[in-house]
Write an enzyme that holds these catalytic residues in place. Structure first.
Site, short mmCIF file in Angstrom:
data_model
loop_
_atom_site.label_atom_id
_atom_site.label_comp_id
_atom_site.label_asym_id
_atom_site.label_seq_id
_atom_site.Cartn_x
_atom_site.Cartn_y
_atom_site.Cartn_z
N TYR A 113 -1.71 -0.79 10.39
CA TYR A 113 -1.74 -0.97 8.93
C TYR A 113 -0.41 -0.52 8.34
O TYR A 113 0.17 -1.22 7.50
CB TYR A 113 -2.91 -0.20 8.35
CG TYR A 113 -3.20 -0.51 6.90
CD1 TYR A 113 -3.70 -1.75 6.52
CD2 TYR A 113 -2.99 0.44 5.91
CE1 TYR A 113 -3.97 -2.04 5.18
CE2 TYR A 113 -3.27 0.16 4.57
CZ TYR A 113 -3.75 -1.08 4.22
OH TYR A 113 -4.02 -1.36 2.89
N SER A 133 0.87 -1.18 0.00
CA SER A 133 0.00 0.00 0.00
C SER A 133 0.90 1.23 0.00
O SER A 133 2.08 1.13 0.36
CB SER A 133 -0.85 0.00 1.28
OG SER A 133 -1.49 1.24 1.46
N1 LIG Z 1 -8.62 -0.33 -1.46
C1 LIG Z 1 -7.59 0.44 -1.19
O1 LIG Z 1 -7.71 1.67 -1.13
C2 LIG Z 1 -6.23 -0.19 -0.95
C3 LIG Z 1 -5.14 0.68 -0.89
C4 LIG Z 1 -3.88 0.15 -0.67
C5 LIG Z 1 -3.71 -1.22 -0.52
N2 LIG Z 1 -4.79 -2.03 -0.57
C6 LIG Z 1 -4.55 -3.47 -0.39
O2 LIG Z 1 -5.07 -4.20 -1.48
C7 LIG Z 1 -5.48 -5.50 -1.06
C8 LIG Z 1 -6.92 -5.73 -1.50
O3 LIG Z 1 -7.71 -4.71 -0.97
P1 LIG Z 1 -9.22 -4.41 -1.42
O4 LIG Z 1 -9.36 -2.95 -1.40
O5 LIG Z 1 -9.58 -5.18 -2.61
O6 LIG Z 1 -9.96 -4.97 -0.10
P2 LIG Z 1 -11.35 -5.69 0.13
O7 LIG Z 1 -11.62 -5.56 1.58
O8 LIG Z 1 -12.35 -5.21 -0.84
O9 LIG Z 1 -11.00 -7.21 -0.22
C9 LIG Z 1 -10.09 -7.95 0.56
C10 LIG Z 1 -10.37 -9.41 0.38
O10 LIG Z 1 -9.47 -10.14 1.26
C11 LIG Z 1 -10.21 -11.20 1.84
N3 LIG Z 1 -9.60 -11.64 3.10
C12 LIG Z 1 -9.52 -10.95 4.26
N4 LIG Z 1 -8.96 -11.72 5.21
C13 LIG Z 1 -8.66 -12.90 4.63
C14 LIG Z 1 -8.07 -14.11 5.08
N5 LIG Z 1 -7.69 -14.25 6.37
N6 LIG Z 1 -7.92 -15.12 4.22
C15 LIG Z 1 -8.33 -15.00 2.94
N7 LIG Z 1 -8.90 -13.89 2.44
C16 LIG Z 1 -9.08 -12.86 3.29
C17 LIG Z 1 -11.61 -10.63 2.06
O11 LIG Z 1 -12.57 -11.67 2.20
C18 LIG Z 1 -11.80 -9.80 0.78
O12 LIG Z 1 -12.40 -10.55 -0.25
C19 LIG Z 1 -5.29 -5.52 0.47
O13 LIG Z 1 -4.06 -6.16 0.77
C20 LIG Z 1 -5.24 -4.06 0.82
O14 LIG Z 1 -4.55 -3.82 2.02
C21 LIG Z 1 -6.06 -1.55 -0.78
#
Ligand SMILES: NC(=O)c1ccc[n+]([C@@H]2O[C@H](COP(=O)([O-])OP(=O)(O)OC[C@H]3O[C@@H](n4cnc5c(N)ncnc54)[C@H](O)[C@@H]3O)[C@@H](O)[C@H]2O)c1
Length: 257
Positions: free
Chosen positions: A153, A140
């Site tokens: 985080y 991130s």
């Molecule tokens: N959305 C943002 O703004 C953003 C920004 C920077 C980084 N990220 C990173 O991108 C990645 C995806 O984020 P997103 O926005 O799609 O999030 P999201 O919450 O929409 O999706 C995350 C997914 O991870 C799954 N998950 C959570 N815990 C789990 C576990 N123990 N085992 C298996 N699956 C699990 C959830 O069920 C969900 O489907 C994450 O690592 C997040 O930290 C997101």
């Protein structure tokens, strides 16, 4: 485009958001995709002609089972995308040790376990491809710069960033490239949670928070999951054959400010 034809890719957290978009992008590039998540992604897997397996990334026994599944059902593994993650916005003094451990179990231990159990399979098939095998870890912008009230985080995503670099060095001789991707604010369930918290802090509604966040981004728009998926697809491909240990920031210029 079929630059990933013949390759098998595993995407964690693939039921929605960035993981689902990444599964789509890798499948569109010709890969056979294995989607895993706590939540059901069987319909998306079927749509993409891929495979589905329920998985909690914090459990080492499940990583063993998923790798056995990849071997028996798809013949091995060429690409691992460690995407599953949790977000936590809490001031330090309100953050409990359980909060810290729960977040790190998913965001850091999940990535560690994924790499550890995938490497033997990735190494077997790496000689087949000009660019070798590939691991892409989703960190991130919070792994690069601080975010007030998100100490857990920040720490977890910083760990993913530097773990990626150490692994890139360790695995270079096995021809496994390891890179991290650093999304800015992306419009997903997690991204909407961030926007709602910003809205509450500013005492404005979600729409106003969304437009203020977009205005603070140099490219003047919030990110789409597909932007991250495209970066992952590039890093997984032979076009990135000389790219390892790098951190690809996809944030509309946010951290360039
Ligand atoms: N959305 C943002 O703004 C953003 C920004 C920077 C980084 N990220 C990173 O991108 C990645 C995806 O984020 P997103 O926005 O799609 O999030 P999201 O919450 O929409 O999706 C995350 C997914 O991870 C799954 N998950 C959570 N815990 C789990 C576990 N123990 N085992 C298996 N699956 C699990 C959830 O069920 C969900 O489907 C994450 O690592 C997040 O930290 C997101």
């Amino acid at each position: 485009m079929s630059e990933l034809a013949g390759r098998v890719a595993l995407v964690t957290g693939a039921s929605r958001g960035i993981g689902a978009a990444t599964a789509r992008a890798l499948a569109a590039a010709g890969a056979r995709v294995i989607l895993t998540d706590l939540a059901d992604a069987s319909a998306l897997a079927a749509e993409l002609g891929g495979l589905w397996r329920r998985q909690d990334v914090t459990r080492e026994d499940e990583w063993r089972e998923v790798m056995a599944f990849a071997r028996s059902e798809a013949g091995g593994l060429d690409i691992l995308v460690n995407n599953a993650g949790l977000f936590l916005q809490k001031p330090l003094l309100e953050t409990t040790l359980d909060d810290w451990r729960r977040l790190h179990a998913v965001n850091v231990e999940g990535v560690f376990l994924g790499c550890k159990h995938a490497v033997p399979l990735l190494a077997e098939r790496a000689p087949r491809w000009a660019g070798g095998a590939a691991i892409v870890n989703i960190s991130s912008v919070a792994g690069l710069v601080g975010a007030a009230g998100a100490v857990c985080y920040n720490a977890s995503k910083g760990a993913v960033r530097i773990m990626t670099k150490g692994l890139a060095l360790e695995l270079a001789r096995s021809r496994i490239r390891v890179n991290s991707v650093h999304p800015g604010l992306i419009d997903t369930t997690m991204g909407q949670e961030v926007m709602s918290r910003v809205a509450a802090a500013l005492r404005v509604d979600d729409e106003e928070a969304r437009s203020r966040l977009a205005r603070r981004t140099p490219l003047r728009t919030l990110g789409k999951p597909a932007y991250i998926a495209d970066a992952v697809a590039f890093l997984a491909s032979d076009r990135a054959a000389y790219v390892t240990g790098t951190e690809m920031v996809v944030d509309g210029g946010f951290t360039a400010q």
